[in-house]
Design an enzyme around this catalytic site. Structure first.
Site, PDB file in Angstrom:
ATOM      1  NE  ARG A  58      -2.476  -1.612   3.249  1.00  0.00           N
ATOM      2  CZ  ARG A  58      -2.431  -2.855   3.709  1.00  0.00           C
ATOM      3  NH1 ARG A  58      -2.962  -3.834   3.015  1.00  0.00           N
ATOM      4  NH2 ARG A  58      -1.869  -3.123   4.861  1.00  0.00           N
ATOM      5  CD  GLU A  95       1.848  -9.162  18.991  1.00  0.00           C
ATOM      6  OE1 GLU A  95       1.322  -9.417  20.083  1.00  0.00           O
ATOM      7  OE2 GLU A  95       1.278  -8.522  18.084  1.00  0.00           O
TER       8      GLU A  95
END
Length: 172
Positions: A58, A95
């Site tokens: 994006r 993460e």
């Protein structure tokens, strides 16, 4: 213009507990899309940049449009294996796991002033990796521009040495 009203929020996507910010609704609105790109351009026009770097995917959408508007070059940062020439690669932690990004080694010359443009600032991990790639090649990151910032994830704090602007902020 209230850009936030043009972004669709989808709860529990892609997994339970995530509040997904869908920018496709903003992008299909010609007035909102133009306004968002114009805001990025206006914020960068006094920064004397040589290139805009946009991370896959994006970042390509807003970064390329802003580069065109500023009359500067656009440089993609991609996932591994997508660029055809010799690349510099960085692996960074997520993460749960790791990810990698790469850039052509000849994309940036020493001293080039770079703005990174992407759709979203979350934890800042992708931006740290992108900035590191740029700096390894001798570029100077003079600005980071985002359509959306998720403030609760504190990405801005991890990027405190950089100038950061975001057009729309969400806490969650």
């Amino acid at each position: 213009m209230d850009l936030k009203s043009k972004i669709r929020v989808i709860e529990d996507f892609p997994i339970q507990g995530i509040s997904f910010k869908d920018i496709t609704t903003l992008m299909k609105d010609k007035v909102a899309f133009k306004a968002s790109v114009d805001m990025i351009i206006n914020n960068l026009k006094e920064k004397d940049i040589d290139h805009i770097v946009g991370p896959e995917a994006r970042g390509f959408l807003f970064g390329a449009a802003a580069a065109y508007g500023l009359g500067v070059g656009f440089i993609p940062i991609r996932k591994p294996g997508k660029l055809p020439s010799e690349t510099s690669i960085i692996e960074y932690d997520l993460e749960y796991g790791t990810n990698s990004l790469e850039i052509h080694k000849d994309a940036i010359e020493k001293g080039d002033k770079i703005a990174i443009v992407d759709d979203l600032l979350a934890t800042g991990g992708t931006m740290i990796a992108a900035a590191d790639l740029i700096e390894r090649l001798g570029g100077e990151v003079v600005a980071m521009e985002f359509l959306i910032e998720l403030e609760s994830l504190k990405g801005r704090e991890r990027l405190e040495k950089y100038y950061i602007n975001s057009l729309v902020k969400y806490y969650k």
